[in-house]
Design a protein around this motif. Structure first.
Motif, PDB file in Angstrom:
ATOM      1  N   LYS A   4       0.440   5.506   0.264  1.00  0.00           N
ATOM      2  CA  LYS A   4      -0.564   6.527   0.610  1.00  0.00           C
ATOM      3  C   LYS A   4      -0.787   7.523  -0.523  1.00  0.00           C
ATOM      4  CE  LYS A   4       2.560   9.527   3.318  1.00  0.00           C
ATOM      5  NZ  LYS A   4       2.816  10.580   2.359  1.00  0.00           N
ATOM      6  N   LEU A  59      -1.570  -1.307  -4.147  1.00  0.00           N
ATOM      7  CA  LEU A  59      -2.672  -0.391  -3.859  1.00  0.00           C
ATOM      8  C   LEU A  59      -2.127   1.014  -3.686  1.00  0.00           C
ATOM      9  CD1 LEU A  59      -4.386  -2.653  -1.162  1.00  0.00           C
ATOM     10  CD2 LEU A  59      -4.910  -2.554  -3.611  1.00  0.00           C
ATOM     11  N   THR A  60      -2.369   1.865  -4.672  1.00  0.00           N
ATOM     12  CA  THR A  60      -1.921   3.252  -4.541  1.00  0.00           C
ATOM     13  C   THR A  60      -3.043   4.090  -3.921  1.00  0.00           C
ATOM     14  OG1 THR A  60      -2.626   3.694  -6.795  1.00  0.00           O
ATOM     15  CG2 THR A  60      -0.308   3.135  -6.476  1.00  0.00           C
ATOM     16  N   ARG A  61      -2.690   5.292  -3.488  1.00  0.00           N
ATOM     17  CA  ARG A  61      -3.624   6.176  -2.773  1.00  0.00           C
ATOM     18  C   ARG A  61      -4.322   5.425  -1.646  1.00  0.00           C
ATOM     19  NH1 ARG A  61      -2.428  10.240  -5.442  1.00  0.00           N
ATOM     20  NH2 ARG A  61      -2.271  10.251  -7.697  1.00  0.00           N
ATOM     21  N   THR A  62      -3.518   4.637  -0.959  1.00  0.00           N
ATOM     22  CA  THR A  62      -4.034   3.792   0.123  1.00  0.00           C
ATOM     23  C   THR A  62      -3.036   3.849   1.276  1.00  0.00           C
ATOM     24  OG1 THR A  62      -5.052   2.310  -1.508  1.00  0.00           O
ATOM     25  CG2 THR A  62      -4.724   1.432   0.718  1.00  0.00           C
ATOM     26  N   LEU A  92      -6.250  -0.367   6.052  1.00  0.00           N
ATOM     27  CA  LEU A  92      -5.808   0.438   4.915  1.00  0.00           C
ATOM     28  C   LEU A  92      -6.941   1.386   4.535  1.00  0.00           C
ATOM     29  CD1 LEU A  92      -4.061  -2.214   2.596  1.00  0.00           C
ATOM     30  CD2 LEU A  92      -3.208  -1.118   4.680  1.00  0.00           C
ATOM     31  N   ARG A 109     -13.103   4.421   1.564  1.00  0.00           N
ATOM     32  CA  ARG A 109     -13.287   2.997   1.864  1.00  0.00           C
ATOM     33  C   ARG A 109     -12.076   2.484   2.651  1.00  0.00           C
ATOM     34  NH1 ARG A 109     -12.109  -1.685  -1.121  1.00  0.00           N
ATOM     35  NH2 ARG A 109     -11.018  -0.382  -2.643  1.00  0.00           N
ATOM     36  N   THR A 110     -12.319   1.507   3.518  1.00  0.00           N
ATOM     37  CA  THR A 110     -11.182   0.908   4.219  1.00  0.00           C
ATOM     38  C   THR A 110     -11.135  -0.595   3.949  1.00  0.00           C
ATOM     39  OG1 THR A 110     -12.467   0.613   6.232  1.00  0.00           O
ATOM     40  CG2 THR A 110     -11.104   2.600   6.094  1.00  0.00           C
ATOM     41  N   THR A 111      -9.927  -1.121   4.056  1.00  0.00           N
ATOM     42  CA  THR A 111      -9.717  -2.556   3.869  1.00  0.00           C
ATOM     43  C   THR A 111      -8.947  -3.064   5.077  1.00  0.00           C
ATOM     44  OG1 THR A 111      -9.553  -2.257   1.475  1.00  0.00           O
ATOM     45  CG2 THR A 111      -8.641  -4.300   2.365  1.00  0.00           C
ATOM     46  N   HIS A 170      -8.403   3.872   1.790  1.00  0.00           N
ATOM     47  CA  HIS A 170      -8.292   4.255   0.378  1.00  0.00           C
ATOM     48  C   HIS A 170      -8.698   5.715   0.207  1.00  0.00           C
ATOM     49  CE1 HIS A 170      -7.867  -0.032  -0.665  1.00  0.00           C
ATOM     50  NE2 HIS A 170      -8.740  -0.216   0.297  1.00  0.00           N
ATOM     51  N   ALA A 171      -8.296   6.287  -0.924  1.00  0.00           N
ATOM     52  CA  ALA A 171      -8.537   7.720  -1.138  1.00  0.00           C
ATOM     53  C   ALA A 171     -10.026   8.067  -1.055  1.00  0.00           C
ATOM     54  CB  ALA A 171      -7.965   8.131  -2.491  1.00  0.00           C
ATOM     55  N   CYS A 187       0.848  -1.201   0.000  1.00  0.00           N
ATOM     56  CA  CYS A 187       0.000   0.000   0.000  1.00  0.00           C
ATOM     57  C   CYS A 187       0.875   1.239   0.000  1.00  0.00           C
ATOM     58  CB  CYS A 187      -0.961  -0.003   1.182  1.00  0.00           C
ATOM     59  SG  CYS A 187      -0.181   0.212   2.777  1.00  0.00           S
TER      60      CYS A 187
END
Ligand SMILES: Cc1cc2nc3c(=O)[nH]c(=O)nc-3n(C[C@H](O)[C@H](O)[C@H](O)COP(=O)(O)OP(=O)(O)OC[C@H]3O[C@@H](n4cnc5c(N)ncnc54)[C@H](O)[C@@H]3O)c2cc1C
Length: 274
Positions: free
Chosen positions: A40, A176-179, A195, A201-203, A197-198, A38
């Motif tokens: 950010k 995973l970019t922007r994460t 994680l 959403r979260t993972t 996401h931009a 990931c």
């Protein structure tokens, strides 16, 4: 704003999409491990696109007797030059010499080691040159009559990161970019990461191992994500690039040595010109 809707199981979670994160992700995926990386922001959006773009063995580390380090770096330089010649090329460095600098025998010895510590297929070896009549001598002050030329490599640093990330993905890694990795806990066997996401959403990720490749943010990331202050402080160093108009048309780069400490003490005025 979305909520948490995924849980990913993985062997390795890599936090940070600079050259270290991307390279580690590629290596781990190539060994058959499940990898999630990931980043950010975007791949190579920070230090790894702002380097001096050199693929080098670290000539100056020879002075600190770091022979093993330099040999490994020189060997890796060959690997890189072989694996991605479309984004790298050899670069010849000219080191002008005068009597205030390290003695000629020391420079010759250093360059000999630099040439021979690792197998060299792609780059020409070093040589002493007379600068009068040499294209690299033209823009220099007349006091520089001799010098040395040696090789290192130049690379498009940001593309190197992206190519490593692509290679990791081709080997099964999720990139995973922007994460951002925003929270981290640990139980006996696993890391549990959140994680973000931009889009909001979260993972959740459950990982057997974690690689902190957050570069200058490595300590801050640990503190924010775990809530625990790192036991050791991270001392950041900073480099500066000064961009000037091109002064010559040849393809050599220059490397200038500082006068040695002894010549400084002999010549007080040189301090003000440093
Ligand atoms: C001026 C200068 C010149 C240099 N010149 C050279 C050179 O010529 N040759 C050379 O080999 N090396 C050079 N270096 C060194 C090299 O650039 C660095 O060692 C390298 O880029 C570091 O890469 P990194 O992946 O560790 O860090 P970075 O490239 O900074 O990557 C870290 C990434 O982590 C991400 N991140 C941080 N926190 C989180 C989080 N919580 N969640 C997700 N992602 C996160 C950041 O967004 C960042 O993209 C130079 C360095 C500098 C400063």
């Amino acid at each position: 704003m979305g909520g948490t809707n995924d849980v990913i199981e993985t062997d390795v979670l890599v936090v940070g999409g600079g050259i270290n994160g991307a390279g580690i992700a590629r290596d781990a995926a190539g060994r058959g491990l499940r990898v999630v990386l990931c980043e950010k922001d975007d791949l190579a959006s920070h230090t790894s696109s702002a380097s001096s773009k050199l693929i080098h063995g670290g000539l100056r580390y020879l002075e600190h007797y770091e022979f093993r380090l330099v040999r490994k770096a020189l060997a890796e330089r060959e690997v890189l030059l072989r694996s991605a010649p479309h984004i790298m090329h050899p670069l010849r460095f000219v080191m002008p010499h005068d009597s205030g600098q390290r003695p000629v025998w020391l420079i010759r010895a250093g360059l000999y080691l630099y040439d021979t510590l690792a197998r060299r297929e792609f780059l020409p070896g070093s040589e002493a040159v007379l600068l009068r009549g040499h294209p690299a001598g033209e823009p220099l002050k007349e006091m520089f009559t001799r010098g040395f030329v040696y090789s290192d490599g130049w690379v498009d640093d940001a593309r190197l990161v992206v190519l490593n990330a692509i290679a990791a993905r081709e080997r099964g890694a999720s990139i995973l970019t922007r994460t951002a990795c925003t929270a981290l806990t640990r139980d006996a066997d696993h890391w549990h990461a959140t994680l973000a996401h931009a889009g909001g959403r979260t993972t959740k990720v459950r990982a057997r191992s974690l690689v902190n490749a957050a570069g200058p943010w490595a300590a801050q990331f640990l503190q924010v994500a775990t809530g625990v202050a790192p036991r050791r402080a991270l001392r950041l160093i900073k480099g500066s690039h000064i961009v000037v108009p091109r002064l010559f048309s040849h393809d050599y780069a220059y490397i200038f040595q500082h006068p040695t400490a002894a010549s400084f003490s002999r010549c007080p005025t040189s301090r003000s010109t440093r």
